[in-house]
Scaffold this active site. Structure first.
Site, PDB file in Angstrom:
ATOM      1  N   GLY A  13       0.447  -1.294  -0.341  1.00 36.22           N
ATOM      2  CA  GLY A  13      -0.122   0.167   0.079  1.00 36.22           C
ATOM      3  C   GLY A  13       0.779   1.905  -0.258  1.00 36.22           C
ATOM      4  O   GLY A  13       0.670   2.159   1.158  1.00 36.22           O
ATOM      5  N   ALA A  14       1.300   0.974  -0.665  1.00 37.89           N
ATOM      6  CA  ALA A  14       2.859   2.930  -1.153  1.00 37.89           C
ATOM      7  C   ALA A  14       2.569   2.930  -1.700  1.00 37.89           C
ATOM      8  O   ALA A  14       3.231   3.857  -1.979  1.00 37.89           O
ATOM      9  CB  ALA A  14       4.498   2.445  -0.746  1.00 37.89           C
ATOM     10  N   GLY A  17      -1.499   7.816  -1.251  1.00 38.25           N
ATOM     11  CA  GLY A  17      -1.595   8.311  -0.507  1.00 38.25           C
ATOM     12  C   GLY A  17      -1.092   8.259   0.800  1.00 38.25           C
ATOM     13  O   GLY A  17       0.092   8.979   0.368  1.00 38.25           O
ATOM     14  N   TYR A 169     -15.289  -2.224   5.841  1.00 42.35           N
ATOM     15  CA  TYR A 169     -14.145  -1.507   5.954  1.00 42.35           C
ATOM     16  C   TYR A 169     -14.362  -1.731   7.213  1.00 42.35           C
ATOM     17  O   TYR A 169     -12.853  -2.031   7.363  1.00 42.35           O
ATOM     18  CB  TYR A 169     -14.315  -0.162   4.700  1.00 42.35           C
ATOM     19  CG  TYR A 169     -13.543   0.802   5.877  1.00 42.35           C
ATOM     20  CD1 TYR A 169     -11.681   0.165   4.807  1.00 42.35           C
ATOM     21  CD2 TYR A 169     -13.041   1.526   6.369  1.00 42.35           C
ATOM     22  CE1 TYR A 169     -10.928   0.807   5.164  1.00 42.35           C
ATOM     23  CE2 TYR A 169     -12.119   2.357   6.430  1.00 42.35           C
ATOM     24  CZ  TYR A 169     -10.830   2.074   6.346  1.00 42.35           C
ATOM     25  OH  TYR A 169      -9.458   2.863   6.833  1.00 42.35           O
TER      26      TYR A 169
HETATM   27  N1  LIG Z   1      -7.600   7.997   4.129  1.00 39.13           N
HETATM   28  C1  LIG Z   1      -8.168   7.635   4.948  1.00 39.13           C
HETATM   29  O1  LIG Z   1      -9.268   8.448   6.062  1.00 39.13           O
HETATM   30  C2  LIG Z   1      -7.762   6.469   6.434  1.00 39.13           C
HETATM   31  C3  LIG Z   1      -8.811   7.079   8.248  1.00 39.13           C
HETATM   32  C4  LIG Z   1      -7.904   5.590   8.429  1.00 39.13           C
HETATM   33  C5  LIG Z   1      -7.237   4.513   7.800  1.00 39.13           C
HETATM   34  N2  LIG Z   1      -7.084   4.110   6.783  1.00 39.13           N
HETATM   35  C6  LIG Z   1      -6.059   3.836   6.583  1.00 39.13           C
HETATM   36  O2  LIG Z   1      -4.642   3.678   5.645  1.00 39.13           O
HETATM   37  C7  LIG Z   1      -4.473   3.050   4.693  1.00 39.13           C
HETATM   38  C8  LIG Z   1      -4.235   3.815   3.379  1.00 39.13           C
HETATM   39  O3  LIG Z   1      -5.148   4.266   2.948  1.00 39.13           O
HETATM   40  P1  LIG Z   1      -4.858   5.369   2.084  1.00 39.13           P
HETATM   41  O4  LIG Z   1      -6.513   6.898   2.486  1.00 39.13           O
HETATM   42  O5  LIG Z   1      -3.718   6.185   1.129  1.00 39.13           O
HETATM   43  O6  LIG Z   1      -5.736   4.856   0.471  1.00 39.13           O
HETATM   44  P2  LIG Z   1      -5.118   4.987  -0.966  1.00 39.13           P
HETATM   45  O7  LIG Z   1      -4.480   5.910  -0.906  1.00 39.13           O
HETATM   46  O8  LIG Z   1      -5.998   4.073  -1.732  1.00 39.13           O
HETATM   47  O9  LIG Z   1      -3.945   3.987  -1.134  1.00 39.13           O
HETATM   48  C9  LIG Z   1      -4.522   2.050  -0.603  1.00 39.13           C
HETATM   49  C10 LIG Z   1      -2.632   1.389  -1.166  1.00 39.13           C
HETATM   50  O10 LIG Z   1      -3.327   0.124  -0.581  1.00 39.13           O
HETATM   51  C11 LIG Z   1      -3.077  -0.506  -2.760  1.00 39.13           C
HETATM   52  N3  LIG Z   1      -3.815  -1.598  -2.609  1.00 39.13           N
HETATM   53  C12 LIG Z   1      -5.220  -1.753  -2.533  1.00 39.13           C
HETATM   54  N4  LIG Z   1      -5.955  -2.582  -2.990  1.00 39.13           N
HETATM   55  C13 LIG Z   1      -4.671  -3.532  -3.187  1.00 39.13           C
HETATM   56  C14 LIG Z   1      -4.530  -4.995  -4.224  1.00 39.13           C
HETATM   57  N5  LIG Z   1      -5.542  -5.711  -4.473  1.00 39.13           N
HETATM   58  N6  LIG Z   1      -2.945  -5.321  -4.130  1.00 39.13           N
HETATM   59  C15 LIG Z   1      -2.277  -4.206  -3.939  1.00 39.13           C
HETATM   60  N7  LIG Z   1      -2.388  -3.075  -2.979  1.00 39.13           N
HETATM   61  C16 LIG Z   1      -4.114  -3.050  -3.129  1.00 39.13           C
HETATM   62  C17 LIG Z   1      -3.007   0.571  -3.755  1.00 39.13           C
HETATM   63  O11 LIG Z   1      -2.712  -0.096  -5.070  1.00 39.13           O
HETATM   64  P3  LIG Z   1      -2.768   0.521  -5.556  1.00 39.13           P
HETATM   65  O12 LIG Z   1      -2.055   1.423  -6.183  1.00 39.13           O
HETATM   66  O13 LIG Z   1      -3.066  -0.183  -6.783  1.00 39.13           O
HETATM   67  O14 LIG Z   1      -4.392   1.475  -6.024  1.00 39.13           O
HETATM   68  C18 LIG Z   1      -2.836   1.808  -2.594  1.00 39.13           C
HETATM   69  O15 LIG Z   1      -1.113   1.548  -2.596  1.00 39.13           O
HETATM   70  C19 LIG Z   1      -5.093   1.999   4.530  1.00 39.13           C
HETATM   71  O16 LIG Z   1      -5.357   0.479   5.237  1.00 39.13           O
HETATM   72  C20 LIG Z   1      -6.511   2.732   5.237  1.00 39.13           C
HETATM   73  O17 LIG Z   1      -7.624   1.413   5.369  1.00 39.13           O
HETATM   74  C21 LIG Z   1      -7.101   5.730   6.078  1.00 39.13           C
END
Ligand SMILES: NC(=O)c1ccc[n+]([C@@H]2O[C@H](COP(=O)([O-])OP(=O)(O)OC[C@H]3O[C@@H](n4cnc5c(N)ncnc54)[C@H](OP(=O)(O)O)[C@@H]3O)[C@@H](O)[C@H]2O)c1
Length: 305
Positions: A13-14, A17, A169
């Site tokens: 997940g890098a 975001g 989620y």
């Molecule tokens: N944003 C918020 O408000 C928030 C709040 C609380 C917790 N979080 C947590 O923070 C973490 C990062 O979230 P973010 O907000 O930065 O989201 P994001 O920008 O959507 O990043 C998600 C990452 O996960 C990867 N990913 C998703 N599905 C995948 C798959 N099938 N195989 C491999 N990689 C996959 C994505 O890769 P791709 O580039 O290929 O899509 C991306 O690198 C998550 O665990 C989320 O639950 C976020």
């Protein structure tokens, strides 16, 4: 560290975001060797970062990724494992290659399998950081889970609509937290002084998580954001943070610059400040924790090839 020349950090997940922000910082630090699991080829990553194919929506891909990582390590060990990837679907229609509901399959089961496969290759005194969310807590977010049924999450009876997607989620993020607690309680992890962290970055704008793909969705988000600014003054969990700050803290947790107090795993970013609150009552329940660990093992199948 396993190797004097480098701290080996394996990360999911890098590519966008919060994780991309953390990766940028970690890749800049001399002495870090970054191995990144990512979908597709040709992903834009900082110079020197090695990308290894990984689709968390397939347990076969998870197993192949783990084997590739081990091959790449040669005689080195993993110093830090960061499990940050996640999806947030609007409904329960999606299924992984193995037939599990996508949110549960990608966010929890795939990471559960990955950590089980890579645990033997972690260095003693190493670290595991799993990104969770305060949506796991019904005291903070109304749709947070009040009970946990792994079988129903894996194979939901109904497809559901928006609220079902949000509930799935939140439940998957509870699973991430419970998995962190299970790991921290394991004899092997304690004996090898492996530190385990479950990190809530808090509500963070400007990432891809919400999948705002249509013009209508972006317009709705533009209306909601100012409302959240007001609500966030009274309810800290609704104060929207930035990917830069959330990623900075993720990087600091990965390097150990920030760590939870002894016997605790949960770290929560609230209004940009690092805090160490108790997670939800369900997240602290040992029977729920142990049940999830056992059932997840049954769902992913044998760990050995
Ligand atoms: N944003 C918020 O408000 C928030 C709040 C609380 C917790 N979080 C947590 O923070 C973490 C990062 O979230 P973010 O907000 O930065 O989201 P994001 O920008 O959507 O990043 C998600 C990452 O996960 C990867 N990913 C998703 N599905 C995948 C798959 N099938 N195989 C491999 N990689 C996959 C994505 O890769 P791709 O580039 O290929 O899509 C991306 O690198 C998550 O665990 C989320 O639950 C976020």
């Amino acid at each position: 560290m396993s190797d004097r020349a480098a701290r080996v950090i394996v990360m999911t997940g890098a590519t966008s975001g919060i994780g991309a922000q953390a990766l940028e910082r970690l890749a800049r630090e001399p002495g870090n060797r970054m191995l990144l699991g990512a979908r597709g080829t040709g992903r834009a990553v900082p110079a020197g970062v090695q990308t290894v194919p990984l689709d968390l929506a397939s347990l076969t891909s998870v197993r192949e990724f783990a084997q590739d990582v081990v091959r790449n390590l040669a005689r080195a060990r993993i110093d830090v494992l960061v499990l940050n990837a996640a999806v947030q679907a609007r409904h329960l229609d999606g299924r992984t290659a193995d037939g599990f509901e996508s949110t549960f399959g990608v966010n929890h089961l795939a990471h559960y399998l990955l950590v089980r496969l890579l645990l033997p290759y972690l260095s003693d005194g190493g670290r595991i950081v799993i990104t969770t969310s305060d949506t796991h807590d019904p005291a903070i977010i109304p749709f947070g889970p009040r009970h946990l049924d792994p079988a129903a999450l894996a194979h939901p009876a109904e497809r559901g609509a928006v609220a079902a997607g949000m509930r799935a989620y939140a439940a998957s993020k509870l699973c991430n937290l419970l998995t962190a607690r299970s790991l921290a309680a394991r004899d092997e992890v304690r004996a090898r002084r492996i530190q385990v962290v479950a990190y809530n970055p808090g509500l963070t704008g400007g990432t891809n998580l919400m999948q705002l793909s249509t013009r209508a969705q972006r317009a709705a988000s533009a209306v909601i954001r100012p409302a959240l600014t007001i609500i966030g003054r009274f309810r800290p969990a609704f104060a929207m943070g930035t990917p830069e700050r959330a990623g900075e803290v993720l990087a600091q947790l990965a390097t150990g610059e920030i760590a939870p107090p002894p016997e605790s795993v949960y770290v929560s970013l609230v209004r940009g400040e690092v805090t160490f609150p108790e997670p939800s009552a369900l997240a602290r329940d040992d029977a729920t924790r142990d049940d999830l660990w056992r059932r997840s093992q049954e769902l992913v199948g044998p760990l050995a090839p």
